[in-house]
Design a protein around this motif. Structure first.
Motif, mmCIF file in Angstrom:
data_model
loop_
_atom_site.group_PDB
_atom_site.id
_atom_site.type_symbol
_atom_site.label_atom_id
_atom_site.label_comp_id
_atom_site.label_asym_id
_atom_site.label_seq_id
_atom_site.Cartn_x
_atom_site.Cartn_y
_atom_site.Cartn_z
ATOM 1 N N PHE A 105 -35.648 59.979 -17.244
ATOM 2 C CA PHE A 105 -35.755 58.541 -17.515
ATOM 3 C C PHE A 105 -37.145 58.018 -17.155
ATOM 4 N N LYS A 118 -39.916 59.847 -19.365
ATOM 5 C CA LYS A 118 -39.770 59.978 -20.803
ATOM 6 C C LYS A 118 -39.037 58.792 -21.431
ATOM 7 N N ASP A 119 -37.823 58.497 -20.931
ATOM 8 C CA ASP A 119 -36.979 57.569 -21.670
ATOM 9 C C ASP A 119 -37.172 56.097 -21.360
ATOM 10 N N SER A 120 -37.765 55.785 -20.219
ATOM 11 C CA SER A 120 -37.836 54.367 -19.883
ATOM 12 C C SER A 120 -38.695 53.632 -20.902
ATOM 13 N N PRO A 121 -38.297 52.409 -21.240
ATOM 14 C CA PRO A 121 -38.984 51.691 -22.322
ATOM 15 C C PRO A 121 -40.474 51.500 -22.062
ATOM 16 N N SER A 122 -40.852 51.508 -20.782
ATOM 17 C CA SER A 122 -42.267 51.251 -20.496
ATOM 18 C C SER A 122 -43.103 52.522 -20.513
ATOM 19 N N THR A 123 -42.462 53.636 -20.784
ATOM 20 C CA THR A 123 -43.210 54.897 -20.774
ATOM 21 C C THR A 123 -43.603 55.299 -22.198
ATOM 22 N N VAL A 124 -44.883 55.555 -22.349
ATOM 23 C CA VAL A 124 -45.340 56.081 -23.641
ATOM 24 C C VAL A 124 -45.401 57.585 -23.482
ATOM 25 N N SER A 125 -44.466 58.256 -24.113
ATOM 26 C CA SER A 125 -44.446 59.696 -23.885
ATOM 27 C C SER A 125 -45.018 60.428 -25.087
#
Lengths: 586, 324, 152
Positions: free
Chosen positions: B114, B117-124
Motif C-alpha cells: 500500500f 505502490k497502491d496509495s493514491p499519493s504514490t506514483v509508482s
C-alpha cells in the motif's frame, strides 16, 4: 306435640305434621301416587284421602297436606273412604289402563275393572298420569321451573313452557327420576357439563374422589351440582345429619412458605386410542387397565361384577400387555407394573367368572418379592399365556348364538403360529407415561427430565430421590414407572432426607460460589443485574459490588462477565480452568 | 557514591513517551541530578557503539518505550537487556504492542504494497519501488533494518523486570516510580506493573454508575453524552471497566471513552475477550436477530477492544491465511 | 495418519455434562476428539478461555448449555447466546473460521444429541483441517513470555 288417633293407633307427632306422615309413623298404610318426600305435598291425585273426625263432624281430606290437630281422629279405611278411593282408582284405570303404577295400585285397592269408559283413554304403558311430581320437583327442589302444566280439565298436560326446550333446564334429571310411569325421558341432544374421568357408570355431583382418598370426605362437583346452577336442591344438606355440607366453601389458592419440596406428581396413562388397532374407544368392551380396575372394584359401577356392556358375563377375557410401552413408536421403556396387575386381573376374573383368560405378553417380568410365585400360581389356575403381542382386534361372532365378540389376532411365538382368539372383553395394559404438564412442573422447580419424560434424579444409583435443585426431591411415578412398594420406599427415603435436614436446622451449600475480591473491584456495576438470585449488591459507601454468599448459587456468569476479573468463582477460578485447558491441550 | 545509571530508549514509538518524561516538568532536573543518564537518543547524542562498549549490567535502569517492529528494535532490545540490571517496558507499546501493534491486523507485504505502490499519493513506476535491507551504493553496501511481519511487545523478545503502562504513562506516575526508586526502598518483585493501580479505570472515573442494560451502541460523535453518567450506560463503548487504573480516568472525565491504553487489570489475561464478555452480558436482548443487530453496531471489534493490546493478546495477530 | 482435530468442549454441569454422562452410560459412541471442561453454567465460559484454547492448539471449541428457558440458573445461557456470537465476530476478524466455534444446547436427557453434536462437529473440523495460527509459531521458540498478565 299433638296426640291423634289414626284408625286404632294413637300417635304423637309435632303440630302441623301432615296426616300422611303421622300415619306412616303409626304404621298405617295410605295409598299415594303424587306424593314425594322431596316436594311440597300437592294433593292432586286424591288417592290419599282420609276421613277426619272431630267431635261429631267428619270430613274427607287429602292426608298428604292436611296438618294434624289436637283431638282429631283419622279414619283411613272407612267404608266411605274405601268407596271414594275405588271411584278415583276406577277413573284412573279407565283413563290409563296400561300404566303399571296405576294397575298395581288398583290391584292393591281391589279394583279389577273400571266401571267407566274414558273418552280420553290413553293406552300407553308410560302415559302421563298428571301426578305433577315432575313439575313440583323442578319447581320446589331444583328451582329451575322448567316444566309446567298447560290447559285445564281433561286437556291438562305437562309441557315445557311454550313447548320449546327450556334454557332454564339444567339437565339434572330430577323429573325423570320422579316420574312414576317413565313418561318423562331425558334425551341428551347436546353434550353438556364436563367430561367424566372415566366413562364407566354414573357419578353424582357429590362424591368421594376415590376409595383411598385422604381425607376420605365427599366433595361437590360445582359444575354439575344443581345447587350451583339454580340455587335449589340442597338435598345433600337436608340428609346430612351433622350438617357438614357447606355450599359457601370456595377453592382458594394458598401461599405456603416451605424449605423443601417433594415432587410426587404421579403419571398419566397412555391413551390407547393412539393404537387404533386395539379398538379402544371404538369397540365395545375394550377397557383400559384403570377402567377395568374400577370395574373390579366393589364400589365400582358394577359392584365388582365382571360383566359386559349388555350385562352378561363374558365367556372369555383377553389382557394385552405393553400398550404404548416397550414400543418404539410410543414409549421405549417398560412400565414395570403392568405384568403384575395383569396377573392380578386374571386372578380376579378367574375368581369371579367362568371366563377363559388369555394374556398376550412380550416378556413376563415378575421381578419383585413374591411376584414370580404369584405368576406360577396363576399358571396353575389355568390362565392361558400367549407370548406375542397382539396384532389387532377385530369384531367377530360366536357361531353358537351369533353374539358379537372380539377377535384378537396374534402370533403365538412359542408355537410359531398365527392365532385368532375370540374374547368378549379386552383389557389393555396402558403404559405409564410422564404427566402432560411435567414440562411446566419441571421448569417450576428447575429440574431436568430424562429422555423418557420423567423427572431426572440427581444420580441414578447414589442419589435416586433428590434432584439437581437443592431442596427439591422426587418420588414415585413422577421419577419413573414403579409399583407401590418401590414408590413407598422412594417416598420414605425422600421424606427421611427432608426430615434429616429439618432436624439439622441448617443447610450445607456447595462451596462453589462467586466472591468479589474487593481490592480489584472498581464498582463498574457490570455484574449488578446479571444475577437471577439477586445475590450481587452494590455497596454505595465502598463503591464496590458484593456477593451475598448465601444467595449465590455459583453459576459463575458474573465471574465471566467481570471485566476486571475482580469477581472470582470458587471451584471454577480462571486459573483452574486455564490450567485445565493447558492440561488437555498438551 | 556513584549515581545510578539511567538509559532511555525509543523503539517503534511515536515519541509521546519521551514527551511524557519531559512532562514531569521541573522535576526533570531532579532526575538529571539524581541519575547519570548514559543513553537517551532522543535527547542527547549517543551512538549504539557507546552502549556496546559498556560493561554488562552496568546500566541500573533502562526505560524502554516503543514496540518491537523491526530488526533494529530487536537488536537494541537485546543489547539493552544485556547491559541493564533492570529493564522497564515503558508505555503501552513496549508493554503490549500499543498502537503499532495494530499492524498485526495485516501483514508486512500488504503494508509495503500500500505504502509504496497502491496509495493514491504514490506514483509508482515499474510496479513500485520497495525498500530493501541491503542496497549497493558507490560508497559500498548500506543496510537498513528489516521490518517485521508481526509487531511484538518488549517482553516477547527479552525478559523484562517491570512495566509502566500508558499511552503515554502519566507524568505524575512516572515521577512516582522515579521517586520510589530514588527513595532506596526495596524494589517490587520482578514482573510488577509500576505507576498504575490494581483496579480498573472506573475506580478513578467520577461519572455515576448504575446497573447497565444496553440496547444500542453509539460512537462518541453520534450522541451528546450526558456529562455525569457512565459513558458505557449511554451506549458508548468505554474500555474503562477492562482497563487498569492509574491514569486518573482522564478520557472519560473529558467526555471521551477510555480506549484501554493502561492495559488489562490484574488477573485479566486478554483485555478484549474480557470486555466482550462484560459487554455481551449487559446487552439487553434475548432474540438472536436483536442480538445480532446490536452486535453489528461494533464495526471493528479488534480495533475497539484490542486497540493497545493486540500484539500482547492471546492470539497476538490476525491470521491472513486461514479464511482467505 | 489422517488428521484428527483437537476439540475443546465447555459443558454446563446440569444439562450438557449430564447429557454427556448419559451418552456414556447409554454406551452411545461419539468421537473421542472432544476434551471436556465442566463449568457450572455455560454463562461461566469466559471468551478468554476460548481464545486460550485456540492459542493452545485447539482446532475447534464447542460450548454446550441447557436449552433456552431450561437453564438451571434461570438465565445464564442468555448471557452465552450473546457472548458466543460476539466472539464469533471477533475470531472471524482474527482470521479464524467462525465455524470452529459453536454453541449448542444439549439437555440432560439428550445423550444421543450430545453424541450427534460431537460427531458432527468433529467431522466438520476434520473437513476444515488443522487450525494454524500465527500465535502458534510466535510462541513456539520462546514459549509464552507474557507472564505478567496472569499472576493469580
Amino acid at each position: 306435640m299433638v296426640t291423634i288417633k289414626i284408625d286404632n293407633h294413637e300417635v304423637q307427632v309435632p303440630e302441623d305434621t301432615p296426616i300422611l306422615k303421622a300415619a306412616e309413623k303409626a304404621g298405617v298404610w295410605i295409598p299415594t301416587l303424587c306424593y314425594s318426600d322431596l316436594v311440597e305435598p300437592y294433593g292432586v291425585c286424591r288417592l290419599c284421602i282420609v276421613e277426619v273426625v272431630r267431635g261429631k263432624r267428619s270430613r274427607v281430606v287429602t292426608s298428604c297436606n292436611y296438618p294434624v290437630r289436637e283431638g282429631i281422629s283419622v279414619l283411613t279405611n272407612s267404608p266411605k273412604i274405601q268407596w271414594l278411593r275405588k271411584s278415583i282408582m276406577e277413573l284412573m284405570l279407565s283413563r290409563w289402563p296400561n300404566v303399571k303404577v296405576v294397575k298395581d295400585l288398583a290391584k292393591q285397592l281391589g279394583v279389577e275393572k273400571p266401571s267407566f269408559i274414558s273418552l280420553e283413554r290413553d293406552e300407553a304403558e308410560d302415559a302421563c298420569v298428571l301426578c305433577g311430581k315432575c313439575v313440583q320437583v323442578c319447581k320446589d327442589l331444583v328451582k329451575a321451573e322448567a316444566l309446567g302444566f298447560a290447559h285445564r280439565g281433561i286437556k291438562r298436560e305437562v309441557v315445557l313452557p311454550f313447548g320449546v326446550n327450556s334454557e332454564r333446564c339444567v339437565v339434572c334429571g330430577a323429573c325423570v327420576k320422579e316420574c312414576p310411569t317413565g313418561h318423562v325421558k331425558m334425551v341428551i341432544e347436546d353434550y353438556r357439563g364436563k367430561k367424566p374421568e372415566f366413562t364407566l357408570g354414573p357419578k353424582t355431583a357429590i362424591y368421594v374422589p376415590s376409595l383411598q382418598a385422604v381425607p376420605r370426605v365427599p366433595v361437590i362437583d360445582t359444575e354439575s351440582c344443581i345447587h350451583f346452577e339454580t340455587g335449589g336442591c340442597e338435598t345433600c344438606a337436608k340428609v346430612c345429619e351433622p350438617n357438614a355440607i357447606n355450599y359457601d366453601m370456595k377453592d382458594e389458592v394458598q401461599e405456603i412458605e416451605v424449605g423443601q419440596i417433594l415432587v410426587a406428581t404421579g403419571y398419566d396413562v397412555f391413551d390407547a386410542t393412539h393404537m387404533a388397532q386395539y379398538g379402544y374407544g371404538r369397540l365395545d368392551n375394550v377397557y383400559s387397565s384403570l377402567e377395568f380396575e374400577m370395574l373390579l372394584n366393589s364400589t365400582g359401577p358394577t359392584g365388582g361384577k365382571v360383566q359386559m356392556k349388555n350385562g352378561k358375563e363374558p365367556r372369555s377375557v383377553g389382557i394385552i400387555h405393553c400398550i404404548g410401552s416397550r414400543d418404539a413408536n410410543h414409549h421405549p421403556y417398560c412400565s414395570r407394573v403392568c405384568c403384575m396387575y395383569a396377573l392380578k386381573f386374571a386372578h380376579l376374573v378367574h375368581d369371579r367368572t367362568k371366563a377363559a383368560i388369555y394374556q398376550f405378553y412380550i416378556d413376563m417380568r415378575a421381578f419383585g418379592k413374591g411376584y414370580e410365585e404369584f405368576y406360577s400360581r396363576l399358571l396353575d389356575e389355568g390362565i392361558t399365556m400367549i407370548r406375542g403381542k397382539a396384532a389387532e382386534v377385530a369384531e367377530g361372532y360366536w357361531t353358537d348364538n351369533n353374539e358379537r365378540t372380539l377377535l384378537i389376532r396374534c402370533e403365538d411365538t412359542l408355537i410359531g403360529k398365527f392365532r385368532e382368539i375370540p374374547v368378549d372383553m379386552l383389557v389393555l395394559c396402558n403404559a405409564i407415561e410422564a404427566r402432560h404438564d411435567s414440562d411446566q412442573v419441571r421448569k417450576l422447580f428447575s429440574i431436568s427430565k430424562s429422555p423418557d419424560g420423567f423427572f431426572l434424579e440427581r444420580h441414578p444409583k447414589l442419589d435416586p430421590t433428590s434432584t439437581t435443585t437443592d431442596g427439591v426431591y422426587i418420588a414415585g411415578c413422577a421419577q419413573g414407572p414403579k409399583d407401590i412398594p418401590d414408590t413407598v420406599a422412594q417416598a420414605g427415603s425422600a421424606a427421611a432426607r427432608i426430615l434429616s435436614l429439618i432436624s439439622k436446622g441448617e443447610v450445607e451449600i456447595d462451596p462453589v460460589r462467586a466472591m468479589v475480591q474487593e481490592e480489584f473491584c472498581s464498582g463498574c456495576r457490570i455484574c449488578n443485574n446479571l444475577c437471577p438470585y439477586g445475590a450481587i449488591e452494590y455497596l454505595e459507601e465502598k463503591k464496590i459490588s458484593h456477593v451475598n454468599e448465601a444467595l449465590c448459587k455459583g453459576c459463575g456468569t458474573c465471574v465471566a462477565a467481570c471485566p476486571s476479573s475482580a469477581m472470582t468463582g470458587y471451584g471454577f477460578t480462571d486459573a483452574q480452568i486455564l490450567a485445565e485447558l493447558d492440561g488437555i491441550l498438551i | 557514591m556513584a549515581k545510578p545509571r539511567l538509559a532511555l530508549y525509543w523503539a517503534a514509538s511515536c515519541g509521546g513517551c519521551e514527551i511524557a518524561v519531559l512532562d514531569v516538568q521541573e522535576k526533570i532536573l531532579d532526575i538529571a541530578n539524581a541519575f547519570d543518564i548514559v543513553f537517551w537518543p532522543v535527547a542527547m547524542d549517543f551512538k549504539y557503539d557507546d552502549v556496546r562498549r559498556m560493561d554488562d549490567k552496568s546500566i541500573d535502569i533502562c526505560l524502554f518505550n516503543g514496540a518491537i517492529r523491526n530488526s533494529e528494535n530487536n537488536e537494541i532490545a537485546e543489547l539493552l537487556r544485556k547491559k541493564s540490571k533492570v529493564l522497564v517496558a515503558f508505555g503501552s507499546c513496549s508493554m503490549e504492542g500499543g498502537i503499532p501493534g495494530l499492524a498485526n491486523l495485516t501483514t508486512k507485504d500488504d503494508i509495503l504494497k500500500f505504502v509504496y505502490k497502491d496509495s493514491p499519493s504514490t506514483v509508482s513506476t515499474n510496479g513500485g519501488t520497495y525498500p530493501q535491507t541491503h542496497t549497493k551504493m558507490p560508497e559500498g553496501e548500506i543496510e537498513i533494518p528489516e521490518m517485521w511481519d508481526t509487531v511484538k511487545s518488549l517482553d516477547q523478545v527479552v525478559d523484562v523486570e517491570y512495566y509502566i503502562p500508558g499511552c503515554p504513562p502519566q507524568p505524575e506516575q512516572i515521577w512516582n516510580v522515579v521517586s520510589y526508586i530514588l527513595s532506596g526502598q526495596p524494589l517490587p518483585p520482578s514482573g510488577a506493573i509500576l505507576g498504575a493501580g490494581e483496579k480498573s479505570c472506573c475506580d478513578e472515573c467520577t461519572r455515576t454508575k448504575s446497573e447497565k442494560k444496553l440496547k444500542q451502541f453509539y460512537r462518541p460523535f453520534e450522541i451528546q453524552a450526558k456529562p455525569d453518567e457512565c459513558l458505557l450506560e449511554q451506549g458508548i463503548v468505554c474500555m474503562g471497566p477492562a482497563t487498569r487504573d492509574g491514569c486518573g480516568a482522564l478520557c472519560p472525565k473529558a467526555g471521551m471513552p477510555c480506549r484501554g491504553c493502561y492495559g488489562p487489570p490484574p488477573n485479566v489475561s486478554d483485555q478484549g475477550a474480557k470486555m466482550i464478555s462484560a459487554l455481551s452480558s449487559v446487552i439487553d436482548a434475548h432474540e438472536a436477530d436483536e442480538i445480532d443487530r446490536i452486535l453489528n453496531q461494533i464495526a471493528d471489534p479488534i480495533g475497539t477492544f484490542y486497540r493497545f493490546s493486540l500484539a500482547h493478546s492471546l492470539l497476538r495477530r490476525v491470521d491472513k491465511h486461514e479464511t482467505h | 495418519m489422517a488428521f484428527e482435530p483437537k476439540i475443546v468442549g465447555f459443558l454446563c454441569n446440569w444439562c450438557s455434562y449430564t447429557g454427556a454422562d448419559l451418552a456414556g452410560v447409554s454406551r452411545i459412541k461419539s468421537a473421542p476428539n472432544m476434551r471436556i471442561i465442566r463449568t457450572m453454567c455455560s454463562g461461566r465460559v469466559d471468551p478468554a478461555f476460548i481464545l486460550k484454547a485456540f492459542q493452545l492448539g485447539a482446532d475447534g471449541v464447542v460450548v454446550m448449555g441447557c436449552h433456552l428457558g431450561d437453564c438451571h440458573y434461570q438465565e445464564g445461557n442468555y448471557k452465552t447466546i450473546r457472548r458466543i456470537p460476539f466472539l464469533k465476530k471477533l475470531i472471524e476478524q482474527f482470521g479464524i473460521d467462525p465455524r470452529r466455534l459453536r454453541l449448542e444446547w444439549v439437555s440432560a436427557s439428550e445423550g444421543d444429541r450430545f453424541a450427534e453434536v460431537v460427531n458432527e462437529f468433529t467431522q466438520e473440523m476434520r473437513t476444515l483441517g488443522p487450525l494454524k495460527l500465527p500465535v502458534h509459531e510466535l510462541m513456539g521458540k520462546n514459549g509464552e513470555r507474557a507472564k505478567h498478565a496472569v499472576h493469580e
